[in-house]
Design a protein around this motif. Structure first.
Motif, PDB file in Angstrom:
ATOM      1  N   GLY A   1      -7.777  -8.846  -6.518  1.00 28.29           N
ATOM      2  CA  GLY A   1      -7.572  -7.405  -6.555  1.00 28.29           C
ATOM      3  C   GLY A   1      -7.873  -6.690  -5.261  1.00 28.29           C
ATOM      4  N   GLN A   2      -8.269  -7.431  -4.210  1.00 29.72           N
ATOM      5  CA  GLN A   2      -8.582  -6.777  -2.934  1.00 29.72           C
ATOM      6  C   GLN A   2      -7.317  -6.260  -2.266  1.00 29.72           C
ATOM      7  OE1 GLN A   2     -11.097  -9.001  -0.179  1.00 29.72           O
ATOM      8  NE2 GLN A   2     -10.036  -8.100   1.571  1.00 29.72           N
ATOM      9  N   VAL A   3      -7.352  -5.004  -1.826  1.00 31.87           N
ATOM     10  CA  VAL A   3      -6.221  -4.439  -1.070  1.00 31.87           C
ATOM     11  C   VAL A   3      -6.293  -4.999   0.344  1.00 31.87           C
ATOM     12  CG1 VAL A   3      -5.130  -2.350  -0.193  1.00 31.87           C
ATOM     13  CG2 VAL A   3      -6.170  -2.347  -2.469  1.00 31.87           C
ATOM     14  N   VAL A   4      -5.380  -5.904   0.667  1.00 30.10           N
ATOM     15  CA  VAL A   4      -5.405  -6.569   1.976  1.00 30.10           C
ATOM     16  C   VAL A   4      -4.505  -5.885   2.989  1.00 30.10           C
ATOM     17  CG1 VAL A   4      -6.041  -8.827   1.037  1.00 30.10           C
ATOM     18  CG2 VAL A   4      -3.620  -8.211   1.254  1.00 30.10           C
ATOM     19  N   ALA A   5      -3.561  -5.064   2.522  1.00 28.40           N
ATOM     20  CA  ALA A   5      -2.635  -4.414   3.449  1.00 28.40           C
ATOM     21  C   ALA A   5      -2.148  -3.096   2.866  1.00 28.40           C
ATOM     22  CB  ALA A   5      -1.444  -5.314   3.748  1.00 28.40           C
ATOM     23  N   ILE A   6      -1.890  -2.165   3.744  1.00 30.01           N
ATOM     24  CA  ILE A   6      -1.194  -0.928   3.387  1.00 30.01           C
ATOM     25  C   ILE A   6       0.005  -0.831   4.321  1.00 30.01           C
ATOM     26  CG2 ILE A   6      -1.287   1.576   3.240  1.00 30.01           C
ATOM     27  CD1 ILE A   6      -4.237   1.396   2.638  1.00 30.01           C
ATOM     28  N   GLY A   7       1.193  -0.980   3.735  1.00 32.13           N
ATOM     29  CA  GLY A   7       2.425  -0.913   4.510  1.00 32.13           C
ATOM     30  C   GLY A   7       3.030   0.471   4.428  1.00 32.13           C
ATOM     31  N   TYR A   8       3.655   0.889   5.521  1.00 34.77           N
ATOM     32  CA  TYR A   8       4.271   2.210   5.573  1.00 34.77           C
ATOM     33  C   TYR A   8       5.785   2.062   5.663  1.00 34.77           C
ATOM     34  CZ  TYR A   8      -0.259   4.440   6.077  1.00 34.77           C
ATOM     35  OH  TYR A   8      -1.527   4.891   5.841  1.00 34.77           O
ATOM     36  N   THR A   9       6.493   2.878   4.905  1.00 32.56           N
ATOM     37  CA  THR A   9       7.951   2.854   4.952  1.00 32.56           C
ATOM     38  C   THR A   9       8.428   3.288   6.329  1.00 32.56           C
ATOM     39  OG1 THR A   9       8.024   5.097   4.073  1.00 32.56           O
ATOM     40  CG2 THR A   9       8.195   3.287   2.490  1.00 32.56           C
ATOM     41  N   SER A  10       9.674   2.980   6.628  1.00 28.23           N
ATOM     42  CA  SER A  10      10.209   3.194   7.978  1.00 28.23           C
ATOM     43  C   SER A  10      10.498   4.643   8.297  1.00 28.23           C
ATOM     44  CB  SER A  10      11.499   2.390   8.156  1.00 28.23           C
ATOM     45  OG  SER A  10      12.501   2.889   7.279  1.00 28.23           O
ATOM     46  N   GLY A  11      10.574   5.499   7.286  1.00 29.92           N
ATOM     47  CA  GLY A  11      10.942   6.887   7.538  1.00 29.92           C
ATOM     48  C   GLY A  11      12.440   7.099   7.622  1.00 29.92           C
TER      49      GLY A  11
END
Length: 458
Positions: A142-152
């Motif tokens: 359950g660890q949040v290992v990444a936060i990805g951002y959309t390209s816009g």
């Protein structure tokens, strides 16, 4: 009255391996033409993790793919989150760091100027001591290992949290798809950055969790791609984009044998898919997904128009898009894509995007289809049709286009479009430019399109 206490112990949260490698000699990466095995990789991960500051998260700015792998795992091993901006541009990095107080940035290069709190990785060239902890490292599912951002590409970039359990689940679908085509073991060369979710899935997770070895570089020019492929053994999988594929086909370069090619980040024209397969003698697979969902379907566009869903994935068409259920998702995610289902719901065909659908005077069109027709005009090398933000007195939003077409003028292109589409949907204005503002993965951020159009309006 007697009080009865619950004597059952709560189960400990499940943990999942950081690296799927039963054999410490398993090759994880190829760097400077040399293999890096699991034992050396994990020793470097643990050495880097020990030197990281206490913090909730870190922006992973590593360009060298092996350095990214080491940093990614070291950050996760410390219980921190990898922040993955949609761009390495200083403004994009600053915005992500501002949204995560207390974070720092990590990279392998000496940056000047550098983000606030930037830390440079120690050299990964020196071989570390190969003494690993007694236990093969694992982290909570359950660890949040990444936060990805959309390209816009459709507006402001948005944040998407990824747990280690969700990455394990999404990787299983990609691994099954590739193994069905190329077999149980393969090596990867990728032209896409690891910070992009497609690059993350295909060039970071597959080496960590799928037994593949990955080339550390990010080749850009056709000759670089050929050289990188030559540095890894067969069978080879090339992970790339339509922009890079077109450059490879048009260059006429000979590539070392590839077992398969993967494409994503932008629609892949069927003509280009067939040309690439004929040129390089390997199947070209296109994968479908998003930063929000990760990949959940694939197809071979030279042969199939329909997409095939991964196992345990289901789609539910909605008025404003399509809800996706997948093993990597805790709850259904609704995408803007409009689809029609077939083969008992196991396949689908794209019909457009809700945000791309135009309706003027009772007539409908899709921005994606309009762009495809622009690109089909002989002499148009690149182009895009998009809708402007401001509406006219009746609330109708104008349609604009940018085109790269040396040797053509705007009138010729508009005349050709007039023969292919309803005049209501002709772009006004249509501007000729030297190049479209594509980002590292070939996408077109909306803000960059509007800025470029504004420059030419001025």
């Amino acid at each position: 009255m007697a009080i009865v206490y619950d004597t059952y112990q709560r189960e400990a949260p499940p943990r999942l391996p950081l690296l799927d490698a039963a054999d410490p000699a398993r090759i994880v990466a190829w760097r400077h033409g040399e293999p890096v095995n699991a034992a050396r990789f994990l020793a470097q991960v643990q050495a880097v993790a020990a030197g990281l500051p206490a913090a909730p998260a870190a922006v992973n700015l590593c360009e060298d793919r092996y350095a990214f792998l080491v940093a990614f795992c070291a950050i996760a091993l410390r219980g921190q989150t990898n922040l993955l901006p949609s761009s390495r541009a200083p403004q994009a990095v600053d915005e992500v760091m501002a949204a995560h107080p207390g974070c720092y940035a990590l990279g392998e290069q000496a940056l000047d100027p550098a983000p606030c709190g930037y830390r440079q990785l120690p050299s990964l060239d020196a071989a570390p001591p190969l003494e690993l902890d007694a236990a093969w490292p694992s982290i909570p599912a359950g660890q949040v290992v990444a936060i990805g951002y959309t390209s816009g590409s459709t507006g402001t970039p948005s944040a998407n949290l990824k747990t280690w359990g969700s990455f394990h689940a999404s990787n299983a679908g990609n691994l099954a798809m590739l193994r069905a085509v190329v077999g149980p073991r393969f090596e990867i060369v990728a032209t896409v950055p690891p910070q992009h979710m497609y690059g993350m899935e295909m060039s970071v997770l597959l080496p960590l969790l799928g037994g593949a070895g990955v080339h550390a570089g990010r080749p850009f020019f056709p000759a670089d791609v050929a050289a990188a492929l030559a540095e890894v053994p067969a069978p080879r999988v090339l992970v790339t984009t339509p922009v890079h594929l077109r450059a490879l086909v048009e260059s006429g370069i000979a590539l070392p044998s590839v077992a398969a090619m993967l494409s994503a980040t932008a629609p892949l024209p069927v003509e280009l898919a067939r040309a690439a397969e004929q040129r390089f003698g390997a199947p070209l697979l296109e994968v479908f997904g998003s930063t929000e969902t990760c990949v959940f379907a694939s197809r071979r566009p030279a042969m199939d128009e329909d997409w095939s869903l991964y196992e345990a994935v289901s789609l539910h068409p909605q008025p404003d898009g399509t809800a996706v259920e997948a093993p990597q998702l805790d709850a259904p995610v609704t995408l803007a894509d409009i689809v029609s289902l077939s083969h008992g719901g196991r396949c689908f065909r794209l019909r457009g995007r809700h945000a791309d659908m135009l309706e003027i005077a009772g007539k409908r069109a899709s921005l994606g289809d309009l762009s495809r027709r622009l690109l089909a005009i002989p002499g148009v090398q690149d182009g895009v049709v998009f809708q402007l933000d401001d509406g006219d007195a009746l609330g109708v939003h104008r349609i604009a286009a940018l085109a790269v077409a040396p040797g053509l003028d705007g009138h010729t292109i508009v005349d050709a479009l007039r023969r292919a589409i309803d005049p209501l949907f002709l772009p006004r204005p249509l501007k000729l430019v030297e190049a479209l503002p594509r980002n590292e993965t070939g996408k077109l951020p909306r803000a960059a399109l509007l800025a470029l159009l504004g420059q030419h309006d001025g």
